[in-house]
Design a protein around this motif. Sequence first.
Motif, PDB file in Angstrom:
ATOM      1  N   ASP A   4       0.832  -1.211   0.000  1.00 52.88           N
ATOM      2  CA  ASP A   4       0.000   0.000   0.000  1.00 52.88           C
ATOM      3  C   ASP A   4       0.865   1.258   0.000  1.00 52.88           C
ATOM      4  O   ASP A   4       0.532   2.247  -0.649  1.00 52.88           O
ATOM      5  N   VAL A   5       1.959   1.226   0.771  1.00 49.92           N
ATOM      6  CA  VAL A   5       2.880   2.367   0.849  1.00 49.92           C
ATOM      7  C   VAL A   5       4.316   1.853   0.819  1.00 49.92           C
ATOM      8  O   VAL A   5       4.587   0.696   1.114  1.00 49.92           O
ATOM      9  N   ASP A   6       5.210   2.769   0.463  1.00 47.20           N
ATOM     10  CA  ASP A   6       6.634   2.421   0.484  1.00 47.20           C
ATOM     11  C   ASP A   6       7.199   2.516   1.897  1.00 47.20           C
ATOM     12  O   ASP A   6       8.072   1.745   2.279  1.00 47.20           O
ATOM     13  N   ALA A  24       8.741  11.239   1.179  1.00 47.06           N
ATOM     14  CA  ALA A  24       7.709  11.634   0.217  1.00 47.06           C
ATOM     15  C   ALA A  24       8.294  12.581  -0.827  1.00 47.06           C
ATOM     16  O   ALA A  24       7.950  12.511  -2.012  1.00 47.06           O
ATOM     17  N   ALA A  28       8.475   8.651  -2.566  1.00 43.16           N
ATOM     18  CA  ALA A  28       7.924   7.484  -1.880  1.00 43.16           C
ATOM     19  C   ALA A  28       6.463   7.734  -1.491  1.00 43.16           C
ATOM     20  O   ALA A  28       6.065   8.862  -1.208  1.00 43.16           O
ATOM     21  N   ARG A  29       5.694   6.668  -1.487  1.00 42.57           N
ATOM     22  CA  ARG A  29       4.324   6.721  -0.951  1.00 42.57           C
ATOM     23  C   ARG A  29       4.459   6.493   0.551  1.00 42.57           C
ATOM     24  O   ARG A  29       4.943   5.443   0.980  1.00 42.57           O
ATOM     25  N   VAL A  30       4.036   7.489   1.350  1.00 35.97           N
ATOM     26  CA  VAL A  30       4.320   7.470   2.787  1.00 35.97           C
ATOM     27  C   VAL A  30       3.053   7.672   3.592  1.00 35.97           C
ATOM     28  O   VAL A  30       2.179   8.473   3.236  1.00 35.97           O
ATOM     29  N   ALA A  31       2.980   6.964   4.706  1.00 29.24           N
ATOM     30  CA  ALA A  31       1.905   7.148   5.680  1.00 29.24           C
ATOM     31  C   ALA A  31       2.537   7.262   7.067  1.00 29.24           C
ATOM     32  O   ALA A  31       3.606   6.706   7.322  1.00 29.24           O
ATOM     33  N   GLY A 106       2.291  15.340   0.904  1.00 25.34           N
ATOM     34  CA  GLY A 106       1.594  14.188   0.340  1.00 25.34           C
ATOM     35  C   GLY A 106       1.619  12.964   1.224  1.00 25.34           C
ATOM     36  O   GLY A 106       1.373  11.852   0.766  1.00 25.34           O
ATOM     37  N   VAL A 107       1.894  13.145   2.502  1.00 29.63           N
ATOM     38  CA  VAL A 107       1.945  12.031   3.451  1.00 29.63           C
ATOM     39  C   VAL A 107       0.546  11.791   4.015  1.00 29.63           C
ATOM     40  O   VAL A 107      -0.135  12.735   4.432  1.00 29.63           O
ATOM     41  N   ALA A 108       0.119  10.530   4.032  1.00 26.93           N
ATOM     42  CA  ALA A 108      -1.176  10.178   4.616  1.00 26.93           C
ATOM     43  C   ALA A 108      -1.021  10.094   6.133  1.00 26.93           C
ATOM     44  O   ALA A 108      -0.108   9.423   6.630  1.00 26.93           O
TER      45      ALA A 108
END
Length: 161
Positions: A4-6, A24, A28-31, A106-108
């Motif tokens: 789902d995230v990196d 991010a 990277a896709r970050v949460a 852009g961080v969830a």
Amino acid sequence: MSFDVDLFVIGAGSGGVRAARFSAGFGARVAVAESRYLGGTCVNVGCVPKKFLVYGAHYSEDYAVASSFGWTSGKPQFDWPTLIANKNREIHRLNNVYRGLLENSGVALYEGHARLLDPHTVEINGQRISAANILIATGGWPQVPDIPAANMRPRPTKLSS
């Protein structure tokens, strides 16, 4: 394997937020998960509130000598609720700054207690999120060992002149 995230960061203090933002920023896709408050110890219960309280406590000393610097004013009065309200307002402002930093990067953000299920899965508020990498940035708590004299404070040392 697809995730789902990196990067999933557990903890939104200064270190966790910076790691999330920079990751991010590199694509990277970050949460991030935070169970208490954004900004960590320094912002919420450490540095920032301490400075408000220390400055408030020392102001009376500065006021006492202000006339020697050309300042004049009426009789000073102290209002504890005003000091506390202003401290709380600044903490709230900084929490929002941290929130904005994450959102603008852009961080969830997930608000709640994160739990590791396995090396690539985090659960928060009943939701499972898979991550290629998980960073635990929760800070720490002091632990006093159970040994004799562990709770004794060191005596101040006298500096030589």
